[in-house]
Design a protein around this motif. Structure first.
Motif, mmCIF file in Angstrom:
data_model
loop_
_atom_site.group_PDB
_atom_site.id
_atom_site.type_symbol
_atom_site.label_atom_id
_atom_site.label_comp_id
_atom_site.label_asym_id
_atom_site.label_seq_id
_atom_site.Cartn_x
_atom_site.Cartn_y
_atom_site.Cartn_z
ATOM 1 N N LEU A 23 -12.088 21.875 -14.634
ATOM 2 C CA LEU A 23 -11.162 21.340 -15.644
ATOM 3 C C LEU A 23 -10.224 22.436 -16.154
ATOM 4 O O LEU A 23 -9.022 22.217 -16.323
ATOM 5 N N ILE A 24 -10.777 23.622 -16.392
ATOM 6 C CA ILE A 24 -9.963 24.750 -16.852
ATOM 7 C C ILE A 24 -8.922 25.106 -15.801
ATOM 8 O O ILE A 24 -7.746 25.316 -16.121
ATOM 9 N N ALA A 25 -9.326 25.164 -14.524
ATOM 10 C CA ALA A 25 -8.400 25.499 -13.440
ATOM 11 C C ALA A 25 -7.275 24.472 -13.361
ATOM 12 O O ALA A 25 -6.101 24.827 -13.198
ATOM 13 N N GLU A 26 -7.608 23.197 -13.494
ATOM 14 C CA GLU A 26 -6.591 22.143 -13.465
ATOM 15 C C GLU A 26 -5.633 22.284 -14.654
ATOM 16 O O GLU A 26 -4.414 22.150 -14.499
ATOM 17 N N ALA A 27 -6.181 22.558 -15.833
ATOM 18 C CA ALA A 27 -5.352 22.730 -17.029
ATOM 19 C C ALA A 27 -4.440 23.942 -16.878
ATOM 20 O O ALA A 27 -3.265 23.899 -17.272
ATOM 21 N N GLU A 28 -4.960 25.034 -16.289
ATOM 22 C CA GLU A 28 -4.134 26.227 -16.065
ATOM 23 C C GLU A 28 -2.998 25.930 -15.093
ATOM 24 O O GLU A 28 -1.880 26.400 -15.281
ATOM 25 N N GLN A 29 -3.264 25.124 -14.058
ATOM 26 C CA GLN A 29 -2.216 24.735 -13.111
ATOM 27 C C GLN A 29 -1.145 23.904 -13.808
ATOM 28 O O GLN A 29 0.048 24.089 -13.573
ATOM 29 N N GLU A 30 -1.571 22.979 -14.659
ATOM 30 C CA GLU A 30 -0.611 22.171 -15.422
ATOM 31 C C GLU A 30 0.224 23.046 -16.344
ATOM 32 O O GLU A 30 1.438 22.866 -16.455
ATOM 33 N N ALA A 31 -0.425 24.002 -17.016
ATOM 34 C CA ALA A 31 0.281 24.909 -17.918
ATOM 35 C C ALA A 31 1.311 25.723 -17.146
ATOM 36 O O ALA A 31 2.443 25.913 -17.609
ATOM 37 N N GLU A 32 0.955 26.213 -15.958
ATOM 38 C CA GLU A 32 1.888 26.994 -15.139
ATOM 39 C C GLU A 32 3.077 26.137 -14.714
ATOM 40 O O GLU A 32 4.217 26.609 -14.701
ATOM 41 N N ALA A 33 2.827 24.882 -14.378
ATOM 42 C CA ALA A 33 3.919 23.980 -13.985
ATOM 43 C C ALA A 33 4.870 23.758 -15.161
ATOM 44 O O ALA A 33 6.100 23.744 -14.990
ATOM 45 N N ILE A 34 4.327 23.604 -16.357
ATOM 46 C CA ILE A 34 5.159 23.432 -17.555
ATOM 47 C C ILE A 34 5.961 24.704 -17.808
ATOM 48 O O ILE A 34 7.169 24.649 -18.080
#
Length: 91
Positions: free
Chosen positions: A22-33
């Motif tokens: 979940l953290i890895a997915e959230a970090e990927q979303e944050a990087e995309a933003i």
């Protein structure tokens, strides 16, 4: 001191892996933003914007470091310290 059973330990490892995913997915979303915001700054040709209550900056930062391989290797060796830590991993 409480010792977990193998079933409890396996369950905790599974839970840890799920949370890490979940953290890895959230970090990927944050990087995309972040990439989208950076693209907006680039498109406007600025390194700073005000977005409502948020001030967004994306500015170059310079860092100076000594090239330890090129600069006086004998001095570097004398002032180099080794630190040992423990790495936790669930594979």
């Amino acid at each position: 001191e409480y010792i977990m059973s193998m079933n409890e330990l396996e369950s905790k490892c599974r839970e840890l892996r799920q949370i890490q995913n979940l953290i890895a997915e959230a970090e990927q979303e944050a990087e995309a933003i972040k990439d989208g915001i950076k693209a907006q700054l680039t498109a406007q040709g600025v390194d700073e914007l005000q977005a409502g209550e948020y001030r967004v900056t994306w500015k170059p930062v310079s860092t100076t470091r000594i090239d330890t391989k090129a600069a006086l290797p004998d001095v570097v060796e004398r002032f180099t310290t080794i630190t040992t830590t423990r790495r936790f991993c669930v594979a």
